[in-house]
Design a protein around this motif. Sequence first.
Motif, PDB file in Angstrom:
ATOM      1  N   GLU A   1       0.801  -1.225   0.000  1.00  0.00           N
ATOM      2  CA  GLU A   1       0.000   0.000   0.000  1.00  0.00           C
ATOM      3  C   GLU A   1       0.829   1.267   0.000  1.00  0.00           C
ATOM      4  O   GLU A   1       0.302   2.368  -0.200  1.00  0.00           O
ATOM      5  CB  GLU A   1      -0.921   0.004   1.232  1.00  0.00           C
ATOM      6  CG  GLU A   1      -0.259   0.317   2.561  1.00  0.00           C
ATOM      7  CD  GLU A   1       0.494  -0.864   3.180  1.00  0.00           C
ATOM      8  OE1 GLU A   1       0.941  -0.757   4.327  1.00  0.00           O
ATOM      9  OE2 GLU A   1       0.640  -1.900   2.490  1.00  0.00           O
ATOM     10  N   LEU A   2       2.145   1.157   0.207  1.00  0.00           N
ATOM     11  CA  LEU A   2       2.975   2.340   0.395  1.00  0.00           C
ATOM     12  C   LEU A   2       3.311   3.030  -0.924  1.00  0.00           C
ATOM     13  O   LEU A   2       3.593   2.379  -1.936  1.00  0.00           O
ATOM     14  CB  LEU A   2       4.263   1.971   1.117  1.00  0.00           C
ATOM     15  CG  LEU A   2       4.127   1.449   2.553  1.00  0.00           C
ATOM     16  CD1 LEU A   2       5.498   1.132   3.132  1.00  0.00           C
ATOM     17  CD2 LEU A   2       3.391   2.453   3.428  1.00  0.00           C
ATOM     18  N   VAL A   3       3.291   4.344  -0.896  1.00  0.00           N
ATOM     19  CA  VAL A   3       3.754   5.171  -2.019  1.00  0.00           C
ATOM     20  C   VAL A   3       4.710   6.202  -1.436  1.00  0.00           C
ATOM     21  O   VAL A   3       4.653   6.524  -0.240  1.00  0.00           O
ATOM     22  CB  VAL A   3       2.588   5.863  -2.742  1.00  0.00           C
ATOM     23  CG1 VAL A   3       1.704   4.846  -3.437  1.00  0.00           C
ATOM     24  CG2 VAL A   3       1.775   6.733  -1.783  1.00  0.00           C
TER      25      VAL A   3
ATOM     26  N   GLN B   1      -3.844   3.550  -0.797  1.00  0.00           N
ATOM     27  CA  GLN B   1      -2.461   4.029  -0.823  1.00  0.00           C
ATOM     28  C   GLN B   1      -2.146   4.754   0.482  1.00  0.00           C
ATOM     29  O   GLN B   1      -2.982   5.478   1.009  1.00  0.00           O
ATOM     30  CB  GLN B   1      -2.221   4.983  -1.997  1.00  0.00           C
ATOM     31  CG  GLN B   1      -2.338   4.353  -3.371  1.00  0.00           C
ATOM     32  CD  GLN B   1      -2.043   5.348  -4.461  1.00  0.00           C
ATOM     33  OE1 GLN B   1      -2.142   6.559  -4.270  1.00  0.00           O
ATOM     34  NE2 GLN B   1      -1.667   4.843  -5.628  1.00  0.00           N
ATOM     35  N   VAL B   2      -0.941   4.555   0.967  1.00  0.00           N
ATOM     36  CA  VAL B   2      -0.488   5.224   2.181  1.00  0.00           C
ATOM     37  C   VAL B   2       0.902   5.784   1.913  1.00  0.00           C
ATOM     38  O   VAL B   2       1.789   5.063   1.446  1.00  0.00           O
ATOM     39  CB  VAL B   2      -0.434   4.253   3.381  1.00  0.00           C
ATOM     40  CG1 VAL B   2       0.126   4.961   4.611  1.00  0.00           C
ATOM     41  CG2 VAL B   2      -1.806   3.676   3.678  1.00  0.00           C
ATOM     42  N   VAL B   3       1.070   7.071   2.162  1.00  0.00           N
ATOM     43  CA  VAL B   3       2.382   7.684   1.976  1.00  0.00           C
ATOM     44  C   VAL B   3       3.383   7.094   2.968  1.00  0.00           C
ATOM     45  O   VAL B   3       3.079   6.932   4.153  1.00  0.00           O
ATOM     46  CB  VAL B   3       2.290   9.213   2.139  1.00  0.00           C
ATOM     47  CG1 VAL B   3       3.690   9.835   2.154  1.00  0.00           C
ATOM     48  CG2 VAL B   3       1.472   9.822   1.021  1.00  0.00           C
ATOM     49  N   ASP B   4       4.559   6.758   2.477  1.00  0.00           N
ATOM     50  CA  ASP B   4       5.613   6.185   3.318  1.00  0.00           C
ATOM     51  C   ASP B   4       6.176   7.255   4.247  1.00  0.00           C
ATOM     52  O   ASP B   4       7.065   8.011   3.885  1.00  0.00           O
ATOM     53  CB  ASP B   4       6.718   5.592   2.442  1.00  0.00           C
ATOM     54  CG  ASP B   4       7.939   5.193   3.251  1.00  0.00           C
ATOM     55  OD1 ASP B   4       7.779   4.909   4.457  1.00  0.00           O
ATOM     56  OD2 ASP B   4       9.049   5.182   2.672  1.00  0.00           O
ATOM     57  N   THR B   5       5.623   7.314   5.418  1.00  0.00           N
ATOM     58  CA  THR B   5       6.106   8.230   6.456  1.00  0.00           C
ATOM     59  C   THR B   5       7.289   7.636   7.209  1.00  0.00           C
ATOM     60  O   THR B   5       8.259   8.327   7.536  1.00  0.00           O
ATOM     61  CB  THR B   5       4.971   8.532   7.457  1.00  0.00           C
ATOM     62  OG1 THR B   5       3.878   9.115   6.755  1.00  0.00           O
ATOM     63  CG2 THR B   5       5.426   9.466   8.553  1.00  0.00           C
TER      64      THR B   5
ATOM     65  N   ARG C   1       3.030  13.259  -2.402  1.00  0.00           N
ATOM     66  CA  ARG C   1       1.625  13.162  -2.791  1.00  0.00           C
ATOM     67  C   ARG C   1       0.787  12.898  -1.553  1.00  0.00           C
ATOM     68  O   ARG C   1       1.324  12.568  -0.497  1.00  0.00           O
ATOM     69  CB  ARG C   1       1.430  12.031  -3.805  1.00  0.00           C
ATOM     70  CG  ARG C   1       1.677  10.655  -3.218  1.00  0.00           C
ATOM     71  CD  ARG C   1       1.519   9.546  -4.247  1.00  0.00           C
ATOM     72  NE  ARG C   1       2.726   9.398  -5.048  1.00  0.00           N
ATOM     73  CZ  ARG C   1       2.851   8.504  -6.015  1.00  0.00           C
ATOM     74  NH1 ARG C   1       1.827   7.733  -6.338  1.00  0.00           N
ATOM     75  NH2 ARG C   1       3.976   8.406  -6.680  1.00  0.00           N
ATOM     76  N   ALA C   2      -0.515  13.053  -1.698  1.00  0.00           N
ATOM     77  CA  ALA C   2      -1.427  12.780  -0.590  1.00  0.00           C
ATOM     78  C   ALA C   2      -1.882  11.329  -0.636  1.00  0.00           C
ATOM     79  O   ALA C   2      -1.976  10.731  -1.709  1.00  0.00           O
ATOM     80  CB  ALA C   2      -2.639  13.710  -0.662  1.00  0.00           C
ATOM     81  N   SER C   3      -2.162  10.763   0.540  1.00  0.00           N
ATOM     82  CA  SER C   3      -2.693   9.406   0.595  1.00  0.00           C
ATOM     83  C   SER C   3      -4.095   9.360  -0.023  1.00  0.00           C
ATOM     84  O   SER C   3      -4.877  10.307   0.096  1.00  0.00           O
ATOM     85  CB  SER C   3      -2.763   8.922   2.047  1.00  0.00           C
ATOM     86  OG  SER C   3      -1.474   8.814   2.608  1.00  0.00           O
ATOM     87  N   GLN C   4      -4.381   8.255  -0.689  1.00  0.00           N
ATOM     88  CA  GLN C   4      -5.691   8.000  -1.268  1.00  0.00           C
ATOM     89  C   GLN C   4      -6.146   6.633  -0.805  1.00  0.00           C
ATOM     90  O   GLN C   4      -5.340   5.849  -0.283  1.00  0.00           O
ATOM     91  CB  GLN C   4      -5.621   8.056  -2.796  1.00  0.00           C
ATOM     92  CG  GLN C   4      -5.173   9.396  -3.348  1.00  0.00           C
ATOM     93  CD  GLN C   4      -5.059   9.385  -4.857  1.00  0.00           C
ATOM     94  OE1 GLN C   4      -5.420   8.402  -5.508  1.00  0.00           O
ATOM     95  NE2 GLN C   4      -4.566  10.479  -5.418  1.00  0.00           N
TER      96      GLN C   4
END
Length: 437
Positions: free
Chosen positions: A212-214, A224-228, A218-221
Amino acid sequence: MTATADAEAAANELTPLADYLGSVLRRLRALPPLDLDLTQAYGNVLAEDVVAPHSYPAFDQAAVDGYAARWEDISGGSRGPGYGPAPSGVPGGRVIRLNVVGDLGAVSWRPVRLTPGSCFSVAAGAPLPIAADVVVPVEWTDQGMAVVEIFRTPKRGYGVRRAGEELPAGSLLARAGAYVSPALVAVFAATGIGHVVVRPSPRVVIVATGDELVDVGRASQPGQVVDTNSHALTAAAAEAGALAYRVGICDDDPEALRGLLEDQTLRADLIITTGGTGTGPGDMVRRILSRREGGRAGPVAFTEVALYPGTALGFGTVGAEEVPVVCLPGEPGAALIGFEVLARPAIQLLAGAEPVFRPSVRAHLLETVSSPGGLREFRPAHVAERRGGGYTVQPLAGGPFTLSGLAEANGLLVLGERVTTAAAGSTVDVLLLDRRR
Protein backbone atom coordinates in the motif's frame (compact mmCIF):
# COMPACT_ATOMS: atom_id res chain seq x y z
CA MET A 1 -16.06 -13.43 31.50
CA THR A 2 -16.36 -9.62 31.45
CA ALA A 3 -14.63 -7.35 28.92
CA THR A 4 -12.34 -6.10 31.70
CA ALA A 5 -11.37 -9.65 32.64
CA ASP A 6 -10.75 -10.46 28.98
CA ALA A 7 -8.42 -7.46 28.67
CA GLU A 8 -6.55 -8.41 31.84
CA ALA A 9 -6.14 -11.99 30.66
CA ALA A 10 -4.80 -10.81 27.31
CA ALA A 11 -2.36 -8.42 29.04
CA ASN A 12 -1.06 -11.25 31.23
CA GLU A 13 0.00 -13.12 28.08
CA LEU A 14 2.23 -10.23 26.96
CA THR A 15 5.96 -10.11 27.65
CA PRO A 16 6.89 -7.30 30.08
CA LEU A 17 8.82 -4.58 28.27
CA ALA A 18 11.79 -4.66 30.65
CA ASP A 19 12.18 -8.42 30.18
CA TYR A 20 11.97 -8.10 26.41
CA LEU A 21 14.52 -5.27 26.23
CA GLY A 22 16.91 -7.18 28.45
CA SER A 23 16.70 -10.29 26.27
CA VAL A 24 17.34 -8.27 23.09
CA LEU A 25 20.16 -6.06 24.34
CA ARG A 26 22.03 -9.02 25.84
CA ARG A 27 22.39 -10.40 22.30
CA LEU A 28 24.11 -7.27 20.99
CA ARG A 29 27.76 -6.32 21.26
CA ALA A 30 29.49 -3.01 20.68
CA LEU A 31 31.16 -2.69 17.29
CA PRO A 32 34.92 -3.41 17.14
CA PRO A 33 37.04 -0.33 17.92
CA LEU A 34 39.17 1.55 15.44
CA ASP A 35 41.86 4.20 15.64
CA LEU A 36 40.76 7.53 14.19
CA ASP A 37 42.52 10.80 13.49
CA LEU A 38 41.32 13.42 15.96
CA THR A 39 39.65 15.46 13.21
CA GLN A 40 37.43 12.47 12.35
CA ALA A 41 36.56 11.41 15.89
CA TYR A 42 33.77 13.89 16.65
CA GLY A 43 30.43 12.20 17.36
CA ASN A 44 31.93 8.78 18.02
CA VAL A 45 32.13 7.02 21.36
CA LEU A 46 35.47 6.36 23.03
CA ALA A 47 36.40 2.68 23.21
CA GLU A 48 38.97 3.18 25.95
CA ASP A 49 39.93 5.68 28.63
CA VAL A 50 42.02 8.63 27.43
CA VAL A 51 44.88 9.92 29.60
CA ALA A 52 46.76 13.19 29.05
CA PRO A 53 50.27 12.48 27.71
CA HIS A 54 51.36 16.07 28.38
CA SER A 55 50.36 18.87 30.73
CA TYR A 56 48.07 21.73 29.82
CA PRO A 57 49.17 24.48 29.84
CA ALA A 58 52.50 23.10 28.70
CA PHE A 59 54.47 25.99 30.28
CA ASP A 60 53.91 28.97 32.55
CA GLN A 61 52.16 31.60 30.46
CA ALA A 62 50.34 34.90 30.53
CA ALA A 63 46.57 34.65 30.60
CA VAL A 64 45.99 38.30 29.57
CA ASP A 65 47.73 41.04 27.64
CA GLY A 66 49.75 43.20 30.02
CA TYR A 67 53.00 43.42 31.90
CA ALA A 68 54.65 40.42 33.59
CA ALA A 69 56.18 41.50 36.88
CA ARG A 70 57.23 40.43 40.34
CA TRP A 71 54.36 40.98 42.75
CA GLU A 72 56.68 42.36 45.44
CA ASP A 73 57.69 45.15 43.00
CA ILE A 74 54.10 46.37 42.61
CA SER A 75 52.75 45.63 46.09
CA GLY A 76 54.99 47.99 48.03
CA GLY A 77 57.56 45.42 49.09
CA SER A 78 60.12 46.93 46.71
CA ARG A 79 60.15 50.52 45.50
CA GLY A 80 61.61 49.67 42.09
CA PRO A 81 62.44 52.68 39.94
CA GLY A 82 59.99 54.84 41.81
CA TYR A 83 56.56 55.97 42.86
CA GLY A 84 54.84 59.13 41.84
CA PRO A 85 51.58 60.99 42.02
CA ALA A 86 48.73 59.33 40.18
CA PRO A 87 46.69 61.04 37.48
CA SER A 88 43.44 62.51 38.74
CA GLY A 89 40.79 59.92 39.38
CA VAL A 90 43.27 57.04 39.99
CA PRO A 91 42.57 55.27 43.33
CA GLY A 92 45.30 55.36 45.94
CA GLY A 93 46.89 58.62 44.84
CA ARG A 94 50.16 57.02 43.68
CA VAL A 95 51.40 55.02 40.71
CA ILE A 96 54.13 52.41 40.48
CA ARG A 97 56.73 52.73 37.73
CA LEU A 98 58.67 49.76 36.33
CA ASN A 99 61.26 49.55 33.61
CA VAL A 100 60.00 47.64 30.55
CA VAL A 101 62.98 45.51 29.49
CA GLY A 102 61.44 43.57 26.59
CA ASP A 103 58.40 42.26 24.77
CA LEU A 104 57.20 38.64 24.76
CA GLY A 105 54.67 37.16 22.33
CA ALA A 106 53.19 33.71 21.80
CA VAL A 107 56.12 32.79 19.51
CA SER A 108 58.79 33.74 22.07
CA TRP A 109 60.90 30.79 23.12
CA ARG A 110 64.13 32.04 24.69
CA PRO A 111 64.02 31.94 28.54
CA VAL A 112 64.33 35.36 30.19
CA ARG A 113 64.50 36.42 33.82
CA LEU A 114 63.06 39.38 35.66
CA THR A 115 65.28 41.54 37.84
CA PRO A 116 63.92 43.73 40.65
CA GLY A 117 62.11 46.83 39.40
CA SER A 118 61.65 45.52 35.85
CA CYS A 119 58.88 43.94 33.83
CA PHE A 120 58.16 42.51 30.37
CA SER A 121 55.34 43.50 28.06
CA VAL A 122 53.51 40.21 27.34
CA ALA A 123 50.72 39.02 25.07
CA ALA A 124 48.15 36.46 26.22
CA GLY A 125 49.66 33.02 25.69
CA ALA A 126 53.26 34.20 25.87
CA PRO A 127 55.69 32.30 28.13
CA LEU A 128 56.27 34.01 31.47
CA PRO A 129 59.71 35.32 32.41
CA ILE A 130 61.43 33.48 35.23
CA ALA A 131 60.48 35.01 38.63
CA ALA A 132 57.28 36.60 37.27
CA ASP A 133 54.25 35.86 39.43
CA VAL A 134 51.71 38.43 38.24
CA VAL A 135 50.53 39.99 34.99
CA VAL A 136 49.16 43.53 35.24
CA PRO A 137 46.40 43.98 32.64
CA VAL A 138 47.30 46.57 30.04
CA GLU A 139 44.21 48.64 30.85
CA TRP A 140 45.45 49.13 34.42
CA THR A 141 48.54 50.97 33.11
CA ASP A 142 49.54 53.88 30.91
CA GLN A 143 50.74 51.30 28.31
CA GLY A 144 54.27 52.66 28.48
CA MET A 145 57.00 51.20 26.25
CA ALA A 146 60.23 51.97 28.15
CA VAL A 147 58.75 52.70 31.56
CA VAL A 148 55.21 51.70 32.51
CA GLU A 149 53.05 53.36 35.11
CA ILE A 150 50.75 50.99 37.02
CA PHE A 151 47.59 52.51 38.44
CA ARG A 152 46.02 49.40 40.05
CA THR A 153 47.68 46.53 41.87
CA PRO A 154 46.31 43.03 41.11
CA LYS A 155 46.50 40.12 43.51
CA ARG A 156 49.52 37.82 43.40
CA GLY A 157 49.07 35.26 40.61
CA TYR A 158 46.62 37.38 38.63
CA GLY A 159 46.90 36.85 34.87
CA VAL A 160 49.20 33.82 35.30
CA ARG A 161 48.55 30.26 34.11
CA ARG A 162 50.99 27.73 35.53
CA ALA A 163 52.11 24.64 33.64
CA GLY A 164 49.71 21.75 34.22
CA GLU A 165 47.39 23.70 36.52
CA GLU A 166 44.35 22.73 34.44
CA LEU A 167 45.33 19.25 33.20
CA PRO A 168 48.47 17.65 34.62
CA ALA A 169 50.19 14.95 32.58
CA GLY A 170 48.65 11.57 33.39
CA SER A 171 45.23 12.94 34.30
CA LEU A 172 42.14 11.14 33.02
CA LEU A 173 40.59 13.21 30.22
CA ALA A 174 37.59 11.00 29.36
CA ARG A 175 36.33 7.52 30.09
CA ALA A 176 35.38 4.81 27.64
CA GLY A 177 31.76 5.27 26.58
CA ALA A 178 31.93 9.07 26.44
CA TYR A 179 30.92 10.90 23.28
CA VAL A 180 33.67 12.85 21.57
CA SER A 181 32.36 16.42 21.68
CA PRO A 182 33.97 19.52 20.10
CA ALA A 183 35.21 20.60 23.55
CA LEU A 184 36.70 17.15 24.16
CA VAL A 185 38.48 17.38 20.80
CA ALA A 186 40.02 20.63 22.04
CA VAL A 187 41.14 19.00 25.29
CA PHE A 188 42.74 16.09 23.42
CA ALA A 189 44.55 18.40 21.01
CA ALA A 190 45.77 20.68 23.81
CA THR A 191 47.39 17.77 25.65
CA GLY A 192 49.14 16.41 22.55
CA ILE A 193 46.72 13.70 21.39
CA GLY A 194 46.37 13.23 17.63
CA HIS A 195 44.51 9.90 17.48
CA VAL A 196 41.86 8.24 19.65
CA VAL A 197 40.38 4.74 19.74
CA VAL A 198 36.61 4.89 19.21
CA ARG A 199 33.65 2.72 18.32
CA PRO A 200 32.50 3.44 14.77
CA SER A 201 29.08 4.98 14.22
CA PRO A 202 26.69 2.10 13.48
CA ARG A 203 25.52 1.82 9.88
CA VAL A 204 21.74 1.53 10.06
CA VAL A 205 19.54 0.63 7.08
CA ILE A 206 15.82 1.45 7.17
CA VAL A 207 13.29 -0.44 5.03
CA ALA A 208 9.54 0.28 4.81
CA THR A 209 7.37 -2.65 3.71
CA GLY A 210 3.86 -2.87 2.30
CA ASP A 211 2.05 -3.02 -1.05
CA GLU A 212 0.00 0.00 0.00
CA LEU A 213 2.97 2.34 0.39
CA VAL A 214 3.75 5.17 -2.02
CA ASP A 215 6.60 7.65 -1.77
CA VAL A 216 6.32 11.17 -0.39
CA GLY A 217 5.24 14.14 -2.45
CA ARG A 218 1.63 13.16 -2.79
CA ALA A 219 -1.43 12.78 -0.59
CA SER A 220 -2.69 9.41 0.60
CA GLN A 221 -5.69 8.00 -1.27
CA PRO A 222 -7.88 4.94 -0.62
CA GLY A 223 -5.62 1.93 -1.07
CA GLN A 224 -2.46 4.03 -0.82
CA VAL A 225 -0.49 5.22 2.18
CA VAL A 226 2.38 7.68 1.98
CA ASP A 227 5.61 6.18 3.32
CA THR A 228 6.11 8.23 6.46
CA ASN A 229 8.12 5.72 8.44
CA SER A 230 11.27 5.22 6.40
CA HIS A 231 11.89 8.97 6.29
CA ALA A 232 11.11 9.52 9.97
CA LEU A 233 13.13 6.53 11.18
CA THR A 234 16.12 7.50 9.03
CA ALA A 235 16.08 10.89 10.75
CA ALA A 236 15.66 9.23 14.16
CA ALA A 237 18.63 6.91 13.53
CA ALA A 238 20.78 9.85 12.45
CA GLU A 239 19.77 11.75 15.61
CA ALA A 240 20.86 8.71 17.62
CA GLY A 241 24.34 8.98 16.11
CA ALA A 242 24.06 6.35 13.38
CA LEU A 243 25.07 6.54 9.74
CA ALA A 244 21.53 6.11 8.47
CA TYR A 245 20.57 4.85 5.01
CA ARG A 246 17.00 4.88 3.73
CA VAL A 247 16.42 2.04 1.28
CA GLY A 248 12.83 3.00 0.65
CA ILE A 249 9.78 0.85 0.01
CA CYS A 250 9.72 -2.92 -0.41
CA ASP A 251 6.52 -4.58 -1.60
CA ASP A 252 5.01 -7.56 0.23
CA ASP A 253 6.88 -9.99 -1.99
CA PRO A 254 8.67 -12.78 -0.10
CA GLU A 255 11.56 -13.21 -2.51
CA ALA A 256 12.03 -9.46 -2.95
CA LEU A 257 12.15 -8.92 0.82
CA ARG A 258 14.59 -11.80 1.40
CA GLY A 259 16.83 -10.57 -1.41
CA LEU A 260 16.74 -6.97 -0.20
CA LEU A 261 17.66 -7.88 3.36
CA GLU A 262 20.45 -10.17 2.18
CA ASP A 263 21.89 -7.37 0.02
CA GLN A 264 21.75 -4.85 2.87
CA THR A 265 23.73 -7.08 5.25
CA LEU A 266 26.83 -6.13 3.24
CA ARG A 267 26.66 -2.50 4.40
CA ALA A 268 24.68 -2.60 7.63
CA ASP A 269 25.41 -3.06 11.32
CA LEU A 270 21.68 -2.93 12.04
CA ILE A 271 18.59 -3.22 9.81
CA ILE A 272 15.27 -1.67 10.81
CA THR A 273 12.08 -2.70 9.04
CA THR A 274 8.70 -1.12 9.54
CA GLY A 275 5.32 -2.68 8.83
CA GLY A 276 4.05 -6.25 8.72
CA THR A 277 4.75 -7.22 12.34
CA GLY A 278 1.16 -8.23 13.20
CA THR A 279 -0.65 -11.51 12.72
CA GLY A 280 -3.02 -10.49 9.92
CA PRO A 281 -3.02 -12.01 6.43
CA GLY A 282 -1.14 -9.04 5.00
CA ASP A 283 1.65 -8.98 7.61
CA MET A 284 4.28 -10.38 5.25
CA VAL A 285 7.38 -9.44 7.25
CA ARG A 286 6.34 -11.58 10.20
CA ARG A 287 5.29 -14.50 7.98
CA ILE A 288 8.56 -14.49 6.04
CA LEU A 289 11.13 -13.81 8.77
CA SER A 290 9.57 -16.04 11.44
CA ARG A 291 8.93 -19.01 9.13
CA ARG A 292 10.49 -22.28 10.25
CA GLU A 293 12.79 -23.90 7.72
CA GLY A 294 14.46 -27.31 8.05
CA GLY A 295 13.05 -27.75 11.53
CA ARG A 296 14.70 -24.55 12.73
CA ALA A 297 12.99 -21.38 13.89
CA GLY A 298 13.00 -18.40 11.58
CA PRO A 299 15.81 -15.82 11.84
CA VAL A 300 13.55 -13.26 13.57
CA ALA A 301 11.36 -13.85 16.62
CA PHE A 302 8.22 -11.76 16.92
CA THR A 303 6.97 -11.04 20.42
CA GLU A 304 3.81 -9.53 21.81
CA VAL A 305 5.19 -6.98 24.25
CA ALA A 306 3.32 -5.10 26.97
CA LEU A 307 3.87 -1.82 25.13
CA TYR A 308 1.44 0.89 24.08
CA PRO A 309 1.30 1.83 21.28
CA GLY A 310 2.45 -1.13 19.16
CA THR A 311 2.70 -4.43 20.99
CA ALA A 312 4.18 -6.52 18.16
CA LEU A 313 7.99 -6.22 17.87
CA GLY A 314 10.53 -8.40 16.11
CA PHE A 315 14.22 -9.03 16.68
CA GLY A 316 16.74 -11.43 15.24
CA THR A 317 19.58 -11.66 12.72
CA VAL A 318 19.72 -12.04 8.96
CA GLY A 319 22.37 -13.11 6.47
CA ALA A 320 25.59 -15.05 6.82
CA GLU A 321 27.07 -12.17 8.85
CA GLU A 322 24.11 -12.40 11.28
CA VAL A 323 23.33 -8.70 11.09
CA PRO A 324 20.81 -7.68 13.79
CA VAL A 325 17.36 -6.71 12.53
CA VAL A 326 14.66 -4.82 14.43
CA CYS A 327 11.09 -5.05 13.10
CA LEU A 328 8.76 -2.20 14.08
CA PRO A 329 5.02 -1.73 13.49
CA GLY A 330 3.75 0.09 10.43
CA GLU A 331 1.56 2.68 12.17
CA PRO A 332 3.76 5.84 12.25
CA GLY A 333 3.21 6.71 15.91
CA ALA A 334 3.81 3.13 17.00
CA ALA A 335 6.91 2.95 14.77
CA LEU A 336 8.44 6.07 16.33
CA ILE A 337 7.67 4.90 19.88
CA GLY A 338 9.03 1.44 19.01
CA PHE A 339 12.20 3.09 17.73
CA GLU A 340 12.64 5.01 20.99
CA VAL A 341 12.02 1.92 23.11
CA LEU A 342 13.96 -0.72 21.14
CA ALA A 343 15.92 0.50 18.13
CA ARG A 344 17.56 3.53 19.72
CA PRO A 345 19.00 1.58 22.68
CA ALA A 346 20.28 -1.01 20.17
CA ILE A 347 22.08 1.74 18.22
CA GLN A 348 23.57 3.16 21.40
CA LEU A 349 24.81 -0.26 22.48
CA LEU A 350 26.42 -0.95 19.07
CA ALA A 351 28.11 2.45 19.30
CA GLY A 352 29.49 1.62 22.75
CA ALA A 353 27.62 4.50 24.40
CA GLU A 354 26.87 4.48 28.12
CA PRO A 355 24.11 4.63 29.17
CA VAL A 356 22.08 3.28 26.27
CA PHE A 357 18.76 4.74 27.44
CA ARG A 358 17.66 8.35 27.36
CA PRO A 359 17.80 10.28 30.64
CA SER A 360 14.60 10.43 32.66
CA VAL A 361 13.20 12.64 35.39
CA ARG A 362 10.36 12.47 37.89
CA ALA A 363 7.80 15.16 37.12
CA HIS A 364 4.63 16.65 38.58
CA LEU A 365 1.68 15.69 36.34
CA LEU A 366 -0.49 18.66 35.39
CA GLU A 367 -3.48 16.75 34.01
CA THR A 368 -5.25 13.52 34.90
CA VAL A 369 -4.72 10.81 32.26
CA SER A 370 -5.97 7.26 31.78
CA SER A 371 -3.93 4.39 30.41
CA PRO A 372 -4.69 0.84 29.21
CA GLY A 373 -4.08 -1.66 32.01
CA GLY A 374 -1.33 -4.21 31.56
CA LEU A 375 0.62 -2.10 29.04
CA ARG A 376 3.51 0.31 29.55
CA GLU A 377 2.42 3.46 27.75
CA PHE A 378 4.71 6.10 26.25
CA ARG A 379 2.79 9.32 25.64
CA PRO A 380 4.06 12.55 24.02
CA ALA A 381 4.35 15.34 26.57
CA HIS A 382 5.90 18.70 27.27
CA VAL A 383 8.34 18.87 30.19
CA ALA A 384 9.25 22.12 31.94
CA GLU A 385 11.46 22.99 34.89
CA ARG A 386 9.66 24.38 37.91
CA ARG A 387 10.77 27.57 39.58
CA GLY A 388 12.55 26.43 42.70
CA GLY A 389 13.47 23.03 41.28
CA GLY A 390 11.83 19.93 39.89
CA TYR A 391 9.78 19.40 36.74
CA THR A 392 6.20 19.54 35.50
CA VAL A 393 4.82 17.47 32.62
CA GLN A 394 1.83 18.29 30.43
CA PRO A 395 0.45 15.41 28.31
CA LEU A 396 -0.16 16.53 24.73
CA ALA A 397 -3.58 16.15 23.12
CA GLY A 398 -4.31 13.08 21.05
CA GLY A 399 -2.28 10.47 22.89
CA PRO A 400 0.67 8.47 21.54
CA PHE A 401 -0.65 7.96 18.00
CA THR A 402 -0.65 11.62 16.96
CA LEU A 403 2.29 12.66 14.81
CA SER A 404 1.69 16.32 15.65
CA GLY A 405 2.02 15.50 19.34
CA LEU A 406 5.26 13.60 18.78
CA ALA A 407 6.63 16.49 16.75
CA GLU A 408 5.84 18.95 19.55
CA ALA A 409 6.95 16.77 22.46
CA ASN A 410 10.20 17.23 24.35
CA GLY A 411 9.51 14.20 26.52
CA LEU A 412 7.64 10.92 26.73
CA LEU A 413 5.38 10.40 29.73
CA VAL A 414 5.78 6.79 30.93
CA LEU A 415 2.81 5.08 32.56
CA GLY A 416 3.50 1.61 33.97
CA GLU A 417 1.60 -1.61 33.39
CA ARG A 418 -0.32 -1.30 36.65
CA VAL A 419 -1.45 2.28 35.98
CA THR A 420 -4.96 2.80 34.62
CA THR A 421 -5.35 6.36 35.88
CA ALA A 422 -2.68 8.90 36.84
CA ALA A 423 -4.17 11.83 38.73
CA ALA A 424 -3.16 15.44 38.29
CA GLY A 425 -0.61 16.28 40.95
CA SER A 426 0.93 12.82 41.03
CA THR A 427 4.59 12.18 40.25
CA VAL A 428 5.40 10.27 37.06
CA ASP A 429 8.43 9.19 35.03
CA VAL A 430 9.32 11.13 31.88
CA LEU A 431 11.94 10.30 29.25
CA LEU A 432 13.71 13.44 28.05
CA LEU A 433 13.94 13.73 24.27
CA ASP A 434 16.90 15.42 22.61
CA ARG A 435 15.11 18.22 20.77
CA ARG A 436 17.29 20.97 19.30
CA ARG A 437 14.77 23.79 19.24
